[in-house]
Scaffold this active site. Structure first.
Site, PDB file in Angstrom:
ATOM      1  N   SER A 151       0.861  -1.198   0.000  1.00  0.00           N
ATOM      2  CA  SER A 151       0.000   0.000   0.000  1.00  0.00           C
ATOM      3  C   SER A 151       0.889   1.238   0.000  1.00  0.00           C
ATOM      4  CB  SER A 151      -0.851  -0.042   1.283  1.00  0.00           C
ATOM      5  OG  SER A 151      -1.365   1.226   1.594  1.00  0.00           O
ATOM      6  N   TYR A 164      -2.198  -0.699  10.294  1.00  0.00           N
ATOM      7  CA  TYR A 164      -2.256  -0.986   8.850  1.00  0.00           C
ATOM      8  C   TYR A 164      -0.974  -0.507   8.176  1.00  0.00           C
ATOM      9  CZ  TYR A 164      -4.135  -1.129   4.070  1.00  0.00           C
ATOM     10  OH  TYR A 164      -4.334  -1.401   2.741  1.00  0.00           O
TER      11      TYR A 164
END
Ligand code: NAD
Length: 270
Positions: A151, A164
């Site tokens: 990501s 995350y």
């Protein structure tokens, strides 16, 4: 001539009935790969398999919890029985949850440990465990491709999403580690890469990024102004990179983390 073909290859996709991976599954199937759809949501995976088969390609769904080794081993055996081997593994299961996200209502200091661990485990261990199970098949056959999903949060952490961001940084690091391990200990024909999607507009997040009248929210405006191409990406725009990374055209590429972000990671804002 560069060869971008994945026709006839068996591709295992975890988190296969999610927004991004269902799109990847359809695209890989349309390019001739046989698809094993692994998810903890068997109904959605089953419907997706029906849809892909109905379009004249080949897909089978299997229950698989990427956090449970026994469940992955069972799915692995079922995939091997059905398809005879595994050429491609896409580690797509992952995500975040509000309880692991700092906000005005929930400060970093109060984030519960079980929510933080859940996010770290799902994204990191949920990538490592399937690579152990399906990587063993690849090691035996001496070839294969793994694609992980990192990501933008891996390059520079995003505000609020503490676990995350840490987990995706670890996924990028694991991608490099695993690439070296396979080449040195198994076969240089087993390659491991990752894609790092930028900001995509999906049904899941459009309420955060778009106002009911279609204009951008404040968060949306920040994202667009940080994206040199000036727009969100679409899930389908990940597919070309994944097919490329799994094809012979990428035969000398391993350990790479490829941003698909409209230039977001290249731009400091000035
Ligand atoms: P999604 O929530 O739509 O899909 C995730 C899928 O994983 C679901 O089908 C879910 O059932 C499955 N899943 C959850 N836990 C599982 C488990 N323990 N075992 C097996 N399957 C499990 O998510 P998405 O937006 O499609 O994201 C897919 C991947 O892409 C994730 O790793 C996510 O972090 C990453 N990503 C997404 C974006 C985005 O904009 N959507 C951006 C960057 C990275």
């Amino acid at each position: 001539m560069a060869n971008f073909h994945i026709k006839g290859k068996t591709a295992v996709i975890t988190g296969a009935s999610g927004i991004l991976c269902s799109t990847l599954a359809r695209e890989l199937a349309a390019h001739g790969a046989k698809i094993a759809l692994l998810d903890i949501a068997p109904e959605r995976a089953g419907q997706l398999a029906q849809e892909i088969n109905g379009a004249g390609a080949e897909a089978v769904s299997f229950y698989c919890d990427v956090l449970n080794r026994e469940s992955i081993e069972k799915a692995g055996q079922a995939v091997a029985n059905r398809f005879g081997g595994v050429d491609i593994l896409i580690n797509g299961a992952g995500g975040n949850k509000p309880a692991a996200t700092a906000s005005p209502e929930l400060s970093f200091f109060d984030l519960p440990g079980d929510a933080l661990s859940w996010v770290l485990n799902l994204n990191l261990m949920g990538t490592i465990y399937p690579t152990q199970v399906f990587g063993r098949f690849m090691a035996k056959q001496g070839s294969g491709c793994v694609v992980n999903i990192s990501s933008m949060a891996a390059f520079t952490p995003l505000t609020n999403t503490v676990a995350y961001s840490a987990a995706k940084a670890a996924v990028s690091n694991f991608t490099q580690w695993m690439a070296v391990y396979f080449s040195q200990n198994c076969s240089p024909k087993i390659r491991v890469n990752a894609i790092a999607p930028g900001f995509l507009l999906t049904q899941q997040n459009d309420y955060l990024l778009k106002n009911p009248d279609g204009s951008d929210t404040e968060r949306g405006r920040k994202i667009i102004s940080g994206t040199p191409m000036g727009r969100y990406g679409l899930p389908a725009e990940l597919a070309g990179a994944v097919i490329f990374l799994c094809s012979p055209a990428a035969s000398f590429i391993t350990g790479a983390v490829l941003p698909i972000d409209g230039g977001f990671s290249a731009y400091c804002g000035v």
